[in-house]
Scaffold this active site. Structure first.
Site, PDB file in Angstrom:
ATOM      1  CD  GLU A   1      -2.717   1.195   2.539  1.00  0.00           C
ATOM      2  OE1 GLU A   1      -3.739   1.898   2.527  1.00  0.00           O
ATOM      3  OE2 GLU A   1      -2.388   0.485   3.516  1.00  0.00           O
TER       4      GLU A   1
ATOM      5  CD  GLU B   1       2.076  11.838  13.460  1.00  0.00           C
ATOM      6  OE1 GLU B   1       2.041  13.078  13.441  1.00  0.00           O
ATOM      7  OE2 GLU B   1       1.340  11.140  12.730  1.00  0.00           O
TER       8      GLU B   1
END
Length: 419
Positions: free
Chosen positions: A228, A383
Site C-alpha cells: 500500500e 508518525e
C-alpha cells in the site's frame, strides 16, 4: 530449456499478441486470455498465472503490451493489495481467487482501521471467535475505501485476547455480500464519499477463509501495508487509462469511471504540484519573490521524492521485496502535498477558500487545501512512517511502550472486548 532473455521475451510476447490481441474483444474476455497466458503478470510464478520472469524481464513484456496498445490486467484500487497478499500468503484455494482480481470481475476492500485503533492498528478489537464450521466475526471497521462496491474484504481480526496485541491477530478473506455485514458511506469534508464504516454482526467465515496461520495476521498485514505504501510514488499517475478505438477501450473507460470514482480526489490530496507554475503566471504572482520561493521549495521536494521513488522502483526491478523505502516515499509525499498546499494558498490568497464556481479553478484550489491532510493519515500516519524509518533504516531503538508484551485483554483501550 535455455533461460529467457530480453530478445526471447520480446519475440514470445509479440508472437502471442499477433495471435490474440484484438481491440474488438470484450474486456473480460481479453483479460481472461491474458491471465491464462501468463503475460498479464509475467513476474508471478508459472503455477499461479505468471511466467516466473525476473522483474526486469517482466518489464520488457509489459513494454510489448504497451507498444501495441494492448490493455493490461486490472490494476486500480485495493485489488492490487489483495492480489499481492494472497500471492505471498494465500492457500492454493485462495490463490484461485486471483484470476477474477486480474480480470476486474471482483473488487476488494481493506478491513483494517477501527474507530479505536487507527495508527495503532495492532490495537484493534474486532474479534473472530472459533466456531465448529469456522469463525464468527463481530466488530466495526472504518475508513474503508470502496467497501460499498467490494465483493471481498481483507479482514484483520483478533483471535486471541490472552496474547500480546501483535500476536493475537489473524487475517481472513471476508465475503462482503454475506448476512451480518453492513456498509455505511461516510461523507468527507471535501464532499466525497470514498470511505465507509463496516459493521460485522455474527458474520460467519469458513475455516478456509483464514490467510496464513492463526496468530500470524500481523505478519500477513505487513505485506499488505508494504504494498500500500508503495502506491504513494505512483499517485500522480492515478486516473490515467489506455485509450483507443474499439469495444475493449469503451468497456475499459466504463470500468475505469466506476472503479476510480472513490479515488478521483487523490490527485488533489497529493497537492496538484502540476498546477503551481500555471497558476502563478495566470495570477501574476510569479513576480512575487516570496511566492516564487514557495514554488521552488515544492519543486525541489518533488524532484527529490521522485529520485527516492526511482531508487525504490529500481530495487523492485532487481527483485528486492518492498521494505522501508515505502515509508520514506509516503512520508516524502506528505511533505510535498503540504508544501504544495502552502504554495497554492500563497498564490490564490483568501480566494483559495472559495469552493464551487466562485473559487479559483472552479473551486479546485479549495478542494486541494481540504484534501491534503488525508495524505498524512491514509495508509499509516506520518508518525508511524517516522517510527518505521527510525527503527528499520536508522537502526534506532524501538519506541518505548507499555502494552506490546502484555495480554491484550489487560491493555487499556476505548473499545470493549472479552473480559
Amino acid at each position: 530449456m535455455s533461460a529467457p532473455t530480453e530478445a526471447s521475451v520480446r519475440r514470445d510476447v509479440r508472437a502471442w499478441l499477433a495471435e490474440n490481441w484484438c481491440p474488438e474483444l470484450g474486456l473480460i474476455e481479453w483479460r481472461s486470455r491474458l491471465v491464462a497466458s501468463g503475460w498479464g503478470c509475467p513476474a508471478w510464478p508459472e503455477a499461479w498465472y505468471g511466467k516466473g520472469l525476473s522483474p526486469g524481464l517482466a518489464a520488457v513484456a509489459e513494454e510489448e503490451l504497451r507498444r501495441v496498445g494492448a490493455v493490461g490486467v486490472a490494476q486500480f484500487g485495493v485489488r492490487l493489495l489483495a492480489a499481492a497478499t494472497l500471492l505471498e500468503h494465500g492457500s492454493d484455494a485462495q490463490k484461485k481467487l486471483l484470476p477474477r482480481i486480474l480480470t476486474g470481475e471482483d473488487t476488494w476492500c481493506q478491513l483494517f482501521s477501527e474507530p479505536g485503533s487507527g495508527s495503532d492498528l495492532a490495537g484493534l478489537s474486532t474479534r473472530a471467535t472459533p466456531d465448529d464450521d469456522g469463525w464468527i466475526v463481530n466488530g466495526q471497521k472504518v475508513w474503508t475505501t470502496s467497501a460499498q462496491h467490494a465483493d471481498y474484504g481483507m479482514l484483520l481480526a483478533r483471535t486471541d485476547w490472552d496474547l500480546p496485541k501483535h500476536r493475537g491477530l489473524s487475517y481472513f478473506v471476508l465475503d462482503m455480500h454475506q448476512p451480518g455485514v453492513v456498509v455505511r458511506p461516510l461523507r468527507q469534508m471535501n464532499g466525497y464519499t470514498s470511505f465507509n464504516e463496516v459493521f460485522m454482526t455474527d458474520a460467519r467465515l469458513r475455516k478456509d477463509s483464514l490467510v496464513g496461520k492463526v496468530g500470524e495476521g500481523w505478519k500477513v498485514a505487513l505485506t499488505t501495508l508494504a504494498h500500500e505504501r508503495r502506491l504513494a510514488d505512483s499517485m500522480r499517475n492515478w486516473g490515467r487509462v489506455e485509450r483507443g478505438q474499439g469495444r475493449i477501450y469503451d468497456e475499459l473507460q466504463a470500468e475505469h469511471a466506476t472503479v476510480m470514482e472513490p479515488y478521483k480526489w487523490y490527485p488533489q490530496r497529493a497537492g496538484r504540484v502540476d498546477l503551481l507554475m500555471d497558476r502563478a503566471r495566470i495570477t501574476g504572482r510569479i513576480d512575487d519573490p516570496v511566492v516564487r520561493q514557495e514554488i521552488a521549495k515544492v519543486l525541489m521536494l518533488e524532484r527529490a521524492t521522485e529520485w527516492t521513488a526511482q531508487r525504490a522502483r529500481a530495487a523492485r526491478t532487481l527483485g528486492q521485496p518492498p521494505g522501508a523505502e515505502g515509508s520514506l516515499g509516503k512520508l516524502a509525499a506528505s511533505h510535498v502535498a503540504r508544501a504544495a498546499a502552502r504554495a497554492h494558498a500563497a498564490i490564490s490568497g483568501a480566494d483559495s477558500m472559495l469552493a464551487g464556481e466562485d473559487g479559483p479553478v472552479n473551486g479546485l484550489i479549495a478542494e486541494i487545501l481540504i484534501s491534503v491532510p488525508a495524505c498524512s493519515i491514509a495508509g499509516g500516519t506520518d508518525e508511524i512512517q517516522r517510527n518505521i524509518i527510525a527503527e528499520r533504516v536508522l537502526g534506532l531503538p524501538k519506541e518505548p511502550g507499555g502494552d506490546a508484551e502484555i495480554p491484550f485483554r489487560d491493555v487499556r483501550r476505548n473499545s470493549t472486548g472479552p473480559t
